[in-house]
Design an enzyme around this catalytic site. Structure first.
Site, PDB file in Angstrom:
ATOM      1  CG  ASP A   1      28.976 -15.045  88.189  1.00 50.59           C
ATOM      2  OD1 ASP A   1      28.339 -15.193  89.247  1.00 50.59           O
ATOM      3  OD2 ASP A   1      30.174 -15.329  88.084  1.00 50.59           O
TER       4      ASP A   1
ATOM      5  CB  CYS B   1      44.476 -13.823  71.571  1.00 54.09           C
ATOM      6  SG  CYS B   1      43.410 -13.829  73.036  1.00 54.09           S
TER       7      CYS B   1
ATOM      8  CB  CYS C   1      49.509 -15.489  72.598  1.00 52.56           C
ATOM      9  SG  CYS C   1      49.850 -16.052  74.278  1.00 52.56           S
TER      10      CYS C   1
ATOM     11  CB  CYS D   1      44.856 -26.389  79.906  1.00 50.11           C
ATOM     12  SG  CYS D   1      43.462 -27.262  80.662  1.00 50.11           S
TER      13      CYS D   1
ATOM     14  CB  CYS E   1      37.536 -27.082  83.043  1.00 52.02           C
ATOM     15  SG  CYS E   1      37.984 -25.568  83.907  1.00 52.02           S
TER      16      CYS E   1
ATOM     17  CB  CYS F   1      43.881 -20.813  81.262  1.00 53.41           C
ATOM     18  SG  CYS F   1      42.255 -20.554  81.992  1.00 53.41           S
TER      19      CYS F   1
END
Length: 386
Positions: free
Chosen positions: A146, A200, A203, A210, A226, A256
């Protein structure tokens, strides 16, 4: 930064090989997830990336803007590629990482950074598989982790390795939130696997947990808010509005990820080198406040923590100290008021303002503020306990 590893081009014709052959070889190298997709399978991802950058949500991460044109479409990275093999390595923890948030005199380091740097390990395994593929078929191959401008998560979703959840991270039905991703681009053409389906539903657990409200909407992230970005990528002072919310998170944030219900299917990683080391396993803040550059490098050698540098790391530790309520840390905090880094000195002032009563802080300010030349540090003195 792009880090492709390419085998030399071969003049021989491609030798037939099956997807099952690739899966067997990849699993033998340690990968738990092996899926196939086409380089052109993520047509909408590039537009989402450009919008993210246009709105400034990438913050200090200039490299995202610099590589956006190559990143937005895998075919721009290597036009000859016909298949992307997506490989995943489980790094699941053996306990809930959120439990450490209550140990306020200790610093919490994100699960991914507690063991050996995954870039090195994943790249080594990718090269094993890609080298075999080249030798067996004569096809050209390139491997990416990455640090390269590759849309790993959209490609992983397109391959069926999982789906990008509302927190924008990949979710796997088998491994929950805990997959390191790598990819092999090849000139071989394999039939693509079925894309992942979003599970998901209604939800909102990842959005609601967060601490800094970093999700403007489901499936959208504002990195500037973040904690992972603030503690790792952000080079400057962390804004006061985020400091208390950081708690004792000193490198990254797993909230998260950890709260996702799909983690009920997750299991601890089999890769021992991903296991937490003593140096990174929720270490005492008191130890970390004494780190100079040499001791920081020695302590975190071979881990992702090292990349952020000593000054930014100690900045984070001081914020955690200020949030700890632990008066035993005061002397270590005060020592850092004279640190060479203004980034450190400013957060030492903030931490002292949180740990000392008003009278003690005023006396400390009288001794230090007059000789301070850095405007940001002077600002912290003026606003401390205001």
């Amino acid at each position: 930064m792009q880090t492709p590893i390419s085998e030399p081009a071969a003049m021989t014709a491609h030798v037939p090989i099956s997807k099952d052959d690739v899966v067997i070889r990849a699993r033998g190298a340690g990968f738990e997830t092996v899926r196939f997709t086409a380089p052109g399978a993520v047509p909408k991802a590039g537009d989402r990336l450009m919008t993210f950058i246009a709105w400034g949500r990438h913050g200090d991460m200039d490299w995202m803007e610099d590589t956006a044109e190559r990143r937005r479409d895998p075919r721009s990275l290597w036009g000859d590629a016909r298949t992307v093999i997506v490989l995943g390595l489980n790094y699941g923890p053996d306990s809930n990482p959120m439990e450490a948030l209550s140990q306020t005199s200790n610093g919490v380091i994100s699960v991914y950074a507690r063991g050996k740097d995954y870039h090195d390990l994943v790249k080594k395994k990718l090269k094993q598989v890609a080298g075999w593929l080249h030798r067996e078929t004569g096809a050209d191959v390139k491997v990416f982790v990455d640090t390269a401008p590759v849309m790993e998560k959209p490609l992983a979703e397109a391959s069926g390795a999982g789906w990008q959840g509302k927190h924008t991270n990949l979710v796997s039905r088998e491994f929950g939130s805990w997959l390191f991703l790598g990819s092999i681009f090849t000139t071989l053409e394999f039939a693509p696997d079925e894309a992942g389906e979003d599970h998901c539903g209604a939800c909102r657990a990842c959005l609601d947990i967060c601490p800094t409200d970093a999700f403007p909407a489901p499936y959208q992230l504002d990195a500037r808010r973040c904690i992972s970005y603030l503690t790792i990528e952000h080079k400057g002072h962390i804004a006061p509005e985020f400091r208390e919310a950081m708690g004792n998170r000193i490198f990254g944030c797993d909230d998260c990820l950890a709260v996702c219900p799909w983690n009920k299917f997750a299991r601890a990683s089999r890769e021992a080198r991903f296991a937490a080391r003593a140096e990174t396993d929720n270490p005492p803040l008191e130890e970390l406040l004494t780190l100079d550059d040499a001791s920081f490098r020695a302590r975190f050698a071979g881990t992702p923590v090292k990349r952020t540098g000593r000054d930014r790391f100690v900045r984070n530790v001081l914020i955690a100290a200020g949030n700890s309520g632990d008066a035993a840390l005061v002397s270590s905090v005060i020592q850092l008021l004279d640190d060479a880094s203004p980034l450190v000195r400013a957060m030492a002032v903030w931490a002292a303002s949180r740990l000392l009563d008003a009278g003690e802080f005023r006396r400390l300010r009288a001794r230090h503020e007059a000789g301070e030349s850095d405007a940001d540090v002077r600002h912290e003195w003026r606003t401390g306990q205001s």
